[in-house]
Design an enzyme around this catalytic site. Structure first.
Site, PDB file in Angstrom:
ATOM      1  N   LYS A  14       0.278  12.134  -9.038  1.00  0.00           N
ATOM      2  CA  LYS A  14       0.118  11.733 -10.444  1.00  0.00           C
ATOM      3  C   LYS A  14      -1.327  11.315 -10.761  1.00  0.00           C
ATOM      4  O   LYS A  14      -1.864  11.697 -11.790  1.00  0.00           O
ATOM      5  CB  LYS A  14       1.077  10.584 -10.796  1.00  0.00           C
ATOM      6  CG  LYS A  14       2.546  10.917 -10.582  1.00  0.00           C
ATOM      7  CD  LYS A  14       3.464   9.792 -11.035  1.00  0.00           C
ATOM      8  CE  LYS A  14       3.352   8.517 -10.215  1.00  0.00           C
ATOM      9  NZ  LYS A  14       3.932   8.580  -8.856  1.00  0.00           N
ATOM     10  N   ARG A  89       8.918   2.836 -15.109  1.00  0.00           N
ATOM     11  CA  ARG A  89       9.579   2.970 -13.817  1.00  0.00           C
ATOM     12  C   ARG A  89      11.019   2.463 -13.856  1.00  0.00           C
ATOM     13  O   ARG A  89      11.714   2.563 -12.834  1.00  0.00           O
ATOM     14  CB  ARG A  89       8.817   2.153 -12.773  1.00  0.00           C
ATOM     15  CG  ARG A  89       7.879   2.970 -11.893  1.00  0.00           C
ATOM     16  CD  ARG A  89       7.164   1.988 -10.989  1.00  0.00           C
ATOM     17  NE  ARG A  89       6.734   2.542  -9.753  1.00  0.00           N
ATOM     18  CZ  ARG A  89       5.497   3.010  -9.515  1.00  0.00           C
ATOM     19  NH1 ARG A  89       4.605   3.052 -10.459  1.00  0.00           N
ATOM     20  NH2 ARG A  89       5.169   3.425  -8.320  1.00  0.00           N
ATOM     21  N   ARG A 128      -3.210   8.914   2.917  1.00  0.00           N
ATOM     22  CA  ARG A 128      -3.946   8.085   1.952  1.00  0.00           C
ATOM     23  C   ARG A 128      -4.155   6.683   2.511  1.00  0.00           C
ATOM     24  O   ARG A 128      -5.200   6.063   2.314  1.00  0.00           O
ATOM     25  CB  ARG A 128      -3.189   8.040   0.620  1.00  0.00           C
ATOM     26  CG  ARG A 128      -3.989   7.359  -0.498  1.00  0.00           C
ATOM     27  CD  ARG A 128      -3.334   7.510  -1.857  1.00  0.00           C
ATOM     28  NE  ARG A 128      -2.107   6.721  -1.966  1.00  0.00           N
ATOM     29  CZ  ARG A 128      -1.297   6.743  -3.035  1.00  0.00           C
ATOM     30  NH1 ARG A 128      -1.575   7.530  -4.062  1.00  0.00           N
ATOM     31  NH2 ARG A 128      -0.215   5.998  -3.068  1.00  0.00           N
ATOM     32  N   ARG A 134      -5.093   1.374   1.565  1.00  0.00           N
ATOM     33  CA  ARG A 134      -4.092   0.739   0.702  1.00  0.00           C
ATOM     34  C   ARG A 134      -2.947   0.182   1.534  1.00  0.00           C
ATOM     35  O   ARG A 134      -2.307   0.893   2.306  1.00  0.00           O
ATOM     36  CB  ARG A 134      -3.542   1.778  -0.288  1.00  0.00           C
ATOM     37  CG  ARG A 134      -3.775   1.394  -1.725  1.00  0.00           C
ATOM     38  CD  ARG A 134      -3.262   2.456  -2.648  1.00  0.00           C
ATOM     39  NE  ARG A 134      -1.842   2.288  -2.939  1.00  0.00           N
ATOM     40  CZ  ARG A 134      -1.234   2.913  -3.933  1.00  0.00           C
ATOM     41  NH1 ARG A 134      -1.894   3.722  -4.715  1.00  0.00           N
ATOM     42  NH2 ARG A 134       0.052   2.705  -4.137  1.00  0.00           N
ATOM     43  N   ARG A 146       9.531   2.141  -1.000  1.00  0.00           N
ATOM     44  CA  ARG A 146       9.033   2.616  -2.312  1.00  0.00           C
ATOM     45  C   ARG A 146       9.795   3.853  -2.759  1.00  0.00           C
ATOM     46  O   ARG A 146      10.145   3.980  -3.934  1.00  0.00           O
ATOM     47  CB  ARG A 146       7.529   2.907  -2.226  1.00  0.00           C
ATOM     48  CG  ARG A 146       6.706   1.624  -2.208  1.00  0.00           C
ATOM     49  CD  ARG A 146       5.344   1.839  -1.613  1.00  0.00           C
ATOM     50  NE  ARG A 146       4.546   2.751  -2.410  1.00  0.00           N
ATOM     51  CZ  ARG A 146       3.496   3.420  -1.913  1.00  0.00           C
ATOM     52  NH1 ARG A 146       3.156   3.296  -0.647  1.00  0.00           N
ATOM     53  NH2 ARG A 146       2.805   4.212  -2.698  1.00  0.00           N
TER      54      ARG A 146
HETATM   55  P1  ADP Z   1       2.664   4.958  -6.169  1.00  0.00           P
HETATM   56  O1  ADP Z   1       3.198   5.725  -7.352  1.00  0.00           O
HETATM   57  O2  ADP Z   1       1.954   5.826  -5.186  1.00  0.00           O
HETATM   58  O3  ADP Z   1       3.682   4.072  -5.535  1.00  0.00           O
HETATM   59  P2  ADP Z   1       1.310   3.066  -7.906  1.00  0.00           P
HETATM   60  O4  ADP Z   1      -0.130   2.738  -7.858  1.00  0.00           O
HETATM   61  O5  ADP Z   1       1.826   3.729  -9.137  1.00  0.00           O
HETATM   62  O6  ADP Z   1       1.523   3.980  -6.638  1.00  0.00           O
HETATM   63  O7  ADP Z   1       2.195   1.751  -7.668  1.00  0.00           O
HETATM   64  C1  ADP Z   1       1.947   0.865  -6.606  1.00  0.00           C
HETATM   65  C2  ADP Z   1       2.862  -0.359  -6.729  1.00  0.00           C
HETATM   66  O8  ADP Z   1       2.552  -1.070  -7.943  1.00  0.00           O
HETATM   67  C3  ADP Z   1       4.354  -0.080  -6.839  1.00  0.00           C
HETATM   68  O9  ADP Z   1       4.957   0.090  -5.576  1.00  0.00           O
HETATM   69  C4  ADP Z   1       4.842  -1.352  -7.578  1.00  0.00           C
HETATM   70  O10 ADP Z   1       4.927  -2.450  -6.695  1.00  0.00           O
HETATM   71  C5  ADP Z   1       3.717  -1.640  -8.547  1.00  0.00           C
HETATM   72  N1  ADP Z   1       3.947  -0.989  -9.861  1.00  0.00           N
HETATM   73  C6  ADP Z   1       3.159  -0.038 -10.433  1.00  0.00           C
HETATM   74  N2  ADP Z   1       3.653   0.346 -11.625  1.00  0.00           N
HETATM   75  C7  ADP Z   1       4.782  -0.378 -11.820  1.00  0.00           C
HETATM   76  C8  ADP Z   1       5.770  -0.425 -12.847  1.00  0.00           C
HETATM   77  N3  ADP Z   1       5.686   0.364 -13.930  1.00  0.00           N
HETATM   78  N4  ADP Z   1       6.814  -1.282 -12.714  1.00  0.00           N
HETATM   79  C9  ADP Z   1       6.912  -2.061 -11.647  1.00  0.00           C
HETATM   80  N5  ADP Z   1       6.038  -2.072 -10.626  1.00  0.00           N
HETATM   81  C10 ADP Z   1       4.976  -1.239 -10.699  1.00  0.00           C
END
Ligand code: ADP
Length: 190
Positions: A14, A89, A128, A134, A146
């Protein structure tokens, strides 16, 4: 306005595709993950609260991420459109987003959902983790959590948007350019 929900499990690509789309269509990129990570690196109260949740691979509360998106929308009144990356989400987040956009007399144009099999996701995320450091990419059990959160709470949003006739599923395996071309052709045919 062109408002895109770029959707898919962790590691689907994404972020990479968002960077191409914002340039091509002149959009503002709103990644809740990036916003949260910048709060963490700035050491804000919100960042401190979010860090332990993110490091476990759990979802941060709806209230926090909805508030973040709301203020970013307010801060960009002249945008041509937005790419929502990693948001919504949960169903509560999707409903809140619809309401926020309605308040601005606009709406989601399309959900572009990237499809990638679990074994490929795990491979990409571990790589990654090695490259970027990370914390939530380093450990296979956090990655599994996740993906589990995604399957339980997030994947059902495909039904939410398909009920609005807005879902488009895209094969997320291939070169970055091949996938970009698939996304562009859906957008150009809207
Ligand atoms: P990825 O999609 O690779 O997991 P992100 O950077 O989108 O990476 O998200 C990393 C973390 O940030 C998630 O595992 C969650 O803990 C938090 N997070 C990000 N966006 C949201 C959201 N919309 N609602 C709840 N938690 C979120």
């Amino acid at each position: 306005m062109l408002n895109i929900v770029l959707f898919g499990p962790p590691g689907a690509g994404k972020g990479t595709q968002s960077n191409l789309l914002i340039n091509k269509y002149n959009l503002v990129h709103l990644s809740t993950g990036d916003i949260l990570r910048s709060e963490i690196s700035e050491g804000t109260k919100l960042g401190v609260e979010a860090k332990s949740i993110m490091d476990r691979g759990d979802l941060v509360s709806d209230e926090i991420v909805i508030g973040m998106i709301s203020s970013k929308l307010d801060n960009n009144p002249d945008a041509n459109g937005f790419i929502f990356d990693g948001f919504p989400r949960t169903e509560a987040q999707a409903t809140a987003l619809d309401n926020l956009l309605k308040g601005k007399e606009t709406s989601i144009s399309v959900m572009l959902s990237l499809k990638v099999a679990d074994d490929e996701l795990i491979k990409r995320l571990l790589k990654r983790g090695k490259d970027s450091g990370r914390a939530d990419d380093k450990n296979e059990s956090i990655i599994a959590n996740r993906i589990n959160e995604y399957n339980n709470k997030t994947a059902p949003l495909k039904t939410f948007y398909s009920n609005q006739d807005k879902l488009s599923e895209i094969e997320g395996i291939g070169s970055v350019e091949e996938i970009a071309n698939r996304l562009n052709s859906v957008i150009d045919n809207l």
